[in-house]
Enzyme design. Sequence first.
Site, PDB file in Angstrom:
ATOM      1  N   SER A 183      16.747   7.022  -7.832  1.00 51.46           N
ATOM      2  CA  SER A 183      16.697   7.963  -8.598  1.00 51.46           C
ATOM      3  C   SER A 183      18.087   8.269  -9.241  1.00 51.46           C
ATOM      4  O   SER A 183      18.987   7.994  -8.494  1.00 51.46           O
ATOM      5  CB  SER A 183      16.385   9.161  -7.806  1.00 51.46           C
ATOM      6  OG  SER A 183      16.601  10.520  -8.516  1.00 51.46           O
ATOM      7  N   TYR A 241      17.650  14.765  -0.515  1.00 52.96           N
ATOM      8  CA  TYR A 241      17.175  13.843  -1.187  1.00 52.96           C
ATOM      9  C   TYR A 241      18.346  12.948  -2.151  1.00 52.96           C
ATOM     10  O   TYR A 241      17.959  11.522  -1.969  1.00 52.96           O
ATOM     11  CB  TYR A 241      16.320  14.633  -2.538  1.00 52.96           C
ATOM     12  CG  TYR A 241      15.890  13.703  -3.647  1.00 52.96           C
ATOM     13  CD1 TYR A 241      14.520  13.228  -3.116  1.00 52.96           C
ATOM     14  CD2 TYR A 241      16.128  13.500  -4.720  1.00 52.96           C
ATOM     15  CE1 TYR A 241      13.752  12.384  -4.171  1.00 52.96           C
ATOM     16  CE2 TYR A 241      15.629  12.811  -5.511  1.00 52.96           C
ATOM     17  CZ  TYR A 241      14.167  12.158  -5.238  1.00 52.96           C
ATOM     18  OH  TYR A 241      13.709  11.220  -6.144  1.00 52.96           O
TER      19      TYR A 241
HETATM   20  N1  LIG Z   1       9.227  12.247 -11.080  1.00 53.87           N
HETATM   21  C1  LIG Z   1      10.470  11.879 -11.161  1.00 53.87           C
HETATM   22  O1  LIG Z   1      11.111  12.860 -11.999  1.00 53.87           O
HETATM   23  C2  LIG Z   1      11.495  11.085 -10.269  1.00 53.87           C
HETATM   24  C3  LIG Z   1      12.807  10.771 -10.781  1.00 53.87           C
HETATM   25  C4  LIG Z   1      13.405   9.768  -9.872  1.00 53.87           C
HETATM   26  C5  LIG Z   1      12.812   9.459  -9.107  1.00 53.87           C
HETATM   27  N2  LIG Z   1      11.435   9.611  -8.482  1.00 53.87           N
HETATM   28  C6  LIG Z   1      10.879   8.553  -7.400  1.00 53.87           C
HETATM   29  O2  LIG Z   1       9.769   8.272  -7.801  1.00 53.87           O
HETATM   30  C7  LIG Z   1       9.130   7.920  -6.490  1.00 53.87           C
HETATM   31  C8  LIG Z   1       7.550   8.178  -6.747  1.00 53.87           C
HETATM   32  O3  LIG Z   1       7.508   9.809  -7.097  1.00 53.87           O
HETATM   33  P1  LIG Z   1       6.598  10.477  -8.390  1.00 53.87           P
HETATM   34  O4  LIG Z   1       7.514  11.006  -9.133  1.00 53.87           O
HETATM   35  O5  LIG Z   1       5.597   9.546  -8.570  1.00 53.87           O
HETATM   36  O6  LIG Z   1       5.830  11.479  -7.398  1.00 53.87           O
HETATM   37  P2  LIG Z   1       4.427  11.721  -6.776  1.00 53.87           P
HETATM   38  O7  LIG Z   1       3.218  11.950  -7.887  1.00 53.87           O
HETATM   39  O8  LIG Z   1       4.840  13.037  -6.030  1.00 53.87           O
HETATM   40  O9  LIG Z   1       4.107  10.514  -5.710  1.00 53.87           O
HETATM   41  C9  LIG Z   1       4.807  10.362  -4.682  1.00 53.87           C
HETATM   42  C10 LIG Z   1       4.006   9.240  -3.905  1.00 53.87           C
HETATM   43  O10 LIG Z   1       4.535   9.102  -2.536  1.00 53.87           O
HETATM   44  C11 LIG Z   1       3.324   9.108  -1.816  1.00 53.87           C
HETATM   45  N3  LIG Z   1       4.141   9.361  -0.357  1.00 53.87           N
HETATM   46  C12 LIG Z   1       4.578  10.580   0.202  1.00 53.87           C
HETATM   47  N4  LIG Z   1       4.661  10.513   1.405  1.00 53.87           N
HETATM   48  C13 LIG Z   1       4.180   9.537   1.735  1.00 53.87           C
HETATM   49  C14 LIG Z   1       4.125   8.873   3.189  1.00 53.87           C
HETATM   50  N5  LIG Z   1       4.698   9.352   4.167  1.00 53.87           N
HETATM   51  N6  LIG Z   1       3.497   7.598   3.165  1.00 53.87           N
HETATM   52  C15 LIG Z   1       3.218   6.912   2.141  1.00 53.87           C
HETATM   53  N7  LIG Z   1       3.076   7.592   0.968  1.00 53.87           N
HETATM   54  C16 LIG Z   1       3.642   8.591   0.820  1.00 53.87           C
HETATM   55  C17 LIG Z   1       2.122  10.037  -2.257  1.00 53.87           C
HETATM   56  O11 LIG Z   1       1.067   9.670  -1.643  1.00 53.87           O
HETATM   57  P3  LIG Z   1       0.396  10.573  -0.545  1.00 53.87           P
HETATM   58  O12 LIG Z   1       0.561  11.933  -0.503  1.00 53.87           O
HETATM   59  O13 LIG Z   1      -1.162  10.008  -0.886  1.00 53.87           O
HETATM   60  O14 LIG Z   1       0.688   9.685   0.727  1.00 53.87           O
HETATM   61  C18 LIG Z   1       2.432   9.802  -3.557  1.00 53.87           C
HETATM   62  O15 LIG Z   1       1.670   8.676  -3.936  1.00 53.87           O
HETATM   63  C19 LIG Z   1       9.650   8.737  -5.461  1.00 53.87           C
HETATM   64  O16 LIG Z   1      10.425   7.761  -4.411  1.00 53.87           O
HETATM   65  C20 LIG Z   1      10.680   9.600  -6.221  1.00 53.87           C
HETATM   66  O17 LIG Z   1      11.662   9.977  -5.824  1.00 53.87           O
HETATM   67  C21 LIG Z   1      10.827  10.323  -9.084  1.00 53.87           C
END
Ligand SMILES: NC(=O)c1ccc[n+]([C@@H]2O[C@H](COP(=O)([O-])OP(=O)(O)OC[C@H]3O[C@@H](n4cnc5c(N)ncnc54)[C@H](OP(=O)(O)O)[C@@H]3O)[C@@H](O)[C@H]2O)c1
Length: 251
Positions: free
Chosen positions: A132, A146
């Site tokens: 990120s 984070y």
């Molecule tokens: N969205 C943004 O703006 C952004 C920006 C920079 C980086 N990121 C990074 O991108 C990645 C994906 O995030 P996203 O934005 O797509 O958010 P999201 O839609 O909330 O997805 C997060 C995913 O992580 C899974 N997860 C959470 N805890 C878990 C666990 N204990 N075991 C297995 N899976 C787990 C969730 O699935 P379950 O709840 O089904 O387990 C979900 O599939 C993350 O690492 C986040 O930090 C996001």
Amino acid sequence: MSNTPYRTALVTGASSGIGAAIVRRLSEGGIEVHALARDAKRLEALASDTGCIPHAVSVSDQAGLEALIAGLEVDVLVNNAGQSRTGNITNTTPDDIDALVDVNLRAVLQLTRLVVPGMIERNRGHIVNISSIAGHYAFAGGNTVYHTTKAGVHSLSQQLRCDLFGRQIRVTEVSPARVETEVFGRLIGDMAEAKKRFFDEYDSLLPEDIANSVAFAVLAPQRMNVSFMEVLPTMQVVGGLNFAKKTSAPG
Ligand SMILES: NC(=O)c1ccc[n+]([C@@H]2O[C@H](COP(=O)([O-])OP(=O)(O)OC[C@H]3O[C@@H](n4cnc5c(N)ncnc54)[C@H](OP(=O)(O)O)[C@@H]3O)[C@@H](O)[C@H]2O)c1
């Protein structure tokens, strides 16, 4: 038809957002994708859509991860699962620190440790870490834990290239800025409010933008290692400088 040497991928955090989009994109690229997250129902839906193989396992479940990897040849590992929290170090809780370190960093290290020996044996592999911009920049309003975990993912990505030097194993870090996913709704506990506050008035990235970035690196010719990609919405910049007045200091 792609000519990638990779046959299988494991994507964590695959039940929604960026992870689900990566599953979709890599499946389209001709790779058999194993999709891991906790939400079995959403994984089943994704499986019937994309043909991926669902694994309802938490990345916090060390025994579950070990059992999964023991039966799998993983060519591409996408460490994507992640959580966030509100607040900063002044008001964070011990549980929040543990949860974020556990999911965002400990699990990434553990899974990587588990898949690397097979990649070395086959002299074939690709580790993709979703970090990120929070791991590279400080900004007010970001959650300190984070930021710290994502900086760890950045450091791991760099060090891994040294550990794996001389082998046909690539390491890619993709560092997104704001992407329209559920992460913000989970953060504030209200999806509709998150949509209003974070997305309705801003042009953010979409999950498929990050999935396409990952696919670019994974499907690139073997001679080429896309080591780091920072992906920002066009209408977002990172930076800023604050200066507190002498009179604002307490005491
Ligand atoms: N969205 C943004 O703006 C952004 C920006 C920079 C980086 N990121 C990074 O991108 C990645 C994906 O995030 P996203 O934005 O797509 O958010 P999201 O839609 O909330 O997805 C997060 C995913 O992580 C899974 N997860 C959470 N805890 C878990 C666990 N204990 N075991 C297995 N899976 C787990 C969730 O699935 P379950 O709840 O089904 O387990 C979900 O599939 C993350 O690492 C986040 O930090 C996001």
